[in-house]
Design a protein around this motif. Structure first.
Motif, PDB file in Angstrom:
ATOM      1  N   THR A 107      50.840  38.841  41.269  1.00 18.80           N
ATOM      2  CA  THR A 107      50.126  39.238  42.483  1.00 18.80           C
ATOM      3  C   THR A 107      50.923  38.904  43.739  1.00 18.80           C
ATOM      4  OG1 THR A 107      48.921  37.129  42.587  1.00 18.80           O
ATOM      5  CG2 THR A 107      47.913  38.918  41.348  1.00 18.80           C
ATOM      6  N   PHE A 114      45.361  38.535  45.631  1.00 21.45           N
ATOM      7  CA  PHE A 114      43.906  38.545  45.542  1.00 21.45           C
ATOM      8  C   PHE A 114      43.281  37.340  46.246  1.00 21.45           C
ATOM      9  CE2 PHE A 114      44.666  41.147  41.620  1.00 21.45           C
ATOM     10  CZ  PHE A 114      44.087  42.294  42.112  1.00 21.45           C
ATOM     11  N   GLY A 115      43.939  36.190  46.214  1.00 18.91           N
ATOM     12  CA  GLY A 115      43.389  35.004  46.845  1.00 18.91           C
ATOM     13  C   GLY A 115      42.563  34.145  45.914  1.00 18.91           C
ATOM     14  N   VAL A 116      42.375  34.587  44.671  1.00 17.53           N
ATOM     15  CA  VAL A 116      41.628  33.776  43.705  1.00 17.53           C
ATOM     16  C   VAL A 116      42.431  32.531  43.340  1.00 17.53           C
ATOM     17  CG1 VAL A 116      40.660  33.744  41.384  1.00 17.53           C
ATOM     18  CG2 VAL A 116      40.374  35.754  42.826  1.00 17.53           C
ATOM     19  N   GLY A 232      44.229  44.063  47.944  1.00 18.58           N
ATOM     20  CA  GLY A 232      43.861  42.808  47.302  1.00 18.58           C
ATOM     21  C   GLY A 232      42.830  41.978  48.036  1.00 18.58           C
ATOM     22  N   GLY A 234      40.147  40.550  46.744  1.00 18.80           N
ATOM     23  CA  GLY A 234      39.810  39.382  45.937  1.00 18.80           C
ATOM     24  C   GLY A 234      38.350  39.308  45.544  1.00 18.80           C
ATOM     25  N   VAL A 237      38.483  40.696  40.647  1.00 12.29           N
ATOM     26  CA  VAL A 237      39.787  40.321  40.087  1.00 12.29           C
ATOM     27  C   VAL A 237      39.686  40.440  38.574  1.00 12.29           C
ATOM     28  CG1 VAL A 237      41.572  38.560  39.920  1.00 12.29           C
ATOM     29  CG2 VAL A 237      40.186  38.729  42.000  1.00 12.29           C
ATOM     30  N   GLN A 240      39.818  37.293  34.632  1.00 14.61           N
ATOM     31  CA  GLN A 240      39.493  35.923  35.011  1.00 14.61           C
ATOM     32  C   GLN A 240      38.335  35.324  34.217  1.00 14.61           C
ATOM     33  OE1 GLN A 240      41.549  34.337  37.347  1.00 14.61           O
ATOM     34  NE2 GLN A 240      42.616  36.266  36.932  1.00 14.61           N
TER      35      GLN A 240
END
Length: 301
Positions: A107, A114-116, A232, A234, A237, A240
């Motif tokens: 990513t 995404f920031g996850v 993205g 987030g 996602v 996960q």
């Protein structure tokens, strides 16, 4: 009129490239204002309703369990800090094992973000700066080479379909300018092909994500566009969930689909940008023609 203005004030007449840059800047600004107005009218009400519902639930929870709102908010702030390290209210797959870390760097290099998952250590954050600088540059080069290879392949296919049609010059010899010339696809042909390929990849990936993630097909299409265009957000996602940690086939397919989708979408954006550039040139030519017409009318009067 144009000669007079160019002689007196040459700095007032920008070059074609500069004029195109200014025109594109104005159009993008107007496009952003229009988008802001549309999304604000659509989403602002839902945001206010979510704030109202959250305040109500927070107050009810505080009264029901006899907990002060300050202490409850303090706990929520601690949870937000823990969330950055991968702690979730629902059980999920490990974020920083080798497959999870591989998904993270994917990513990063594809500029999706995404920031996850994000580095929580100072060393990791510093390393990410240098790692992303080199990796993102190499990935953009890969996307450009991917586009070049596709155009080369299309040129080869067009050449084979049409055959060698060299023009015969005097003496029965092929003309020098055309004997080694290969037809190249137009930007509209390339855009059409990438549009079809990107649509097929998106629809196929959406079907897979809908089955594996439990999303609706519309949500899966939304995720595919957000991921493939490297926006993205987030909010969605892939890969996960806790059971995905043991589905290696899906993890590999997920990475390959994202890579293929980003390549196709990036190439599609590039070809569309060429069309936009041609349209801007047409607008500038039209404006120049109108100015010459006005100047001619003023001069004749």
């Amino acid at each position: 009129m144009k000669t007079y203005v160019s002689c007196c004030c040459p700095s007032l007449i920008p070059s074609r490239e500069t004029a195109r840059f200014y025109l594109l800047f104005v159009l993008i600004a107007l496009y952003m204002l229009a988008g802001a107005a549309m999304f604000s009218s659509l989403e602002r009400g839902a945001e206010l309703e979510a704030h109202r519902l959250w305040d109500t639930r927070l107050s009810d929870f505080s009264h029901e369990y006899n907990i002060s709102c300050e202490n409850l908010k303090s706990l929520l702030r601690h949870y937000e800090e823990a969330r950055a390290a991968g702690i979730r209210s629902k059980p999920g797959r490990a974020l920083w094992d080798i497959p999870g870390a591989f998904y993270f760097v994917g990513t990063v290099l594809s500029t999706i973000g995404f920031g996850v998952t994000a580095p929580s250590t100072g060393t990791g954050k510093v390393l990410l700066v240098f790692y992303g600088l080199l990796g993102c540059s190499a990935t953009i080069l890969f996307f450009n080479l991917f586009l070049e290879r596709v155009i080369t392949l299309l040129s080869s296919l067009i050449f084979r379909c049409r055959g060698r049609t060299a023009r015969i010059g005097p003496g029965g010899r092929a003309s020098e300018g055309n004997k080694n010339e290969e037809p190249k696809p137009s930007v509209y042909q390339v855009t059409l092909i990438f549009s079809v390929v990107a649509l097929l990849v998106t629809c196929g990936a959406a079907a897979l994500y809908s089955a594996m993630e439990g999303w609706t097909y519309t949500e899966s299409l939304y995720f595919c566009f957000v991921a493939f265009s490297t926006v993205g957000f987030g909010d969605f996602v892939s890969g996960q969930r806790e059971h995905h940690e043991h589905t290696w086939g899906y993890q590999v397919a997920n990475c390959l689909l994202i890579l293929l989708g980003v390549c196709c979408t990036y190439s599609l954006f590039n070809t569309i940008s060429v069309i936009v550039k041609q349209w801007l040139n047409w607008v500038l030519r039209t404006i120049a023609w109108m100015c010459r017409s006005v100047a001619f009318c003023m001069g004749s009067n």
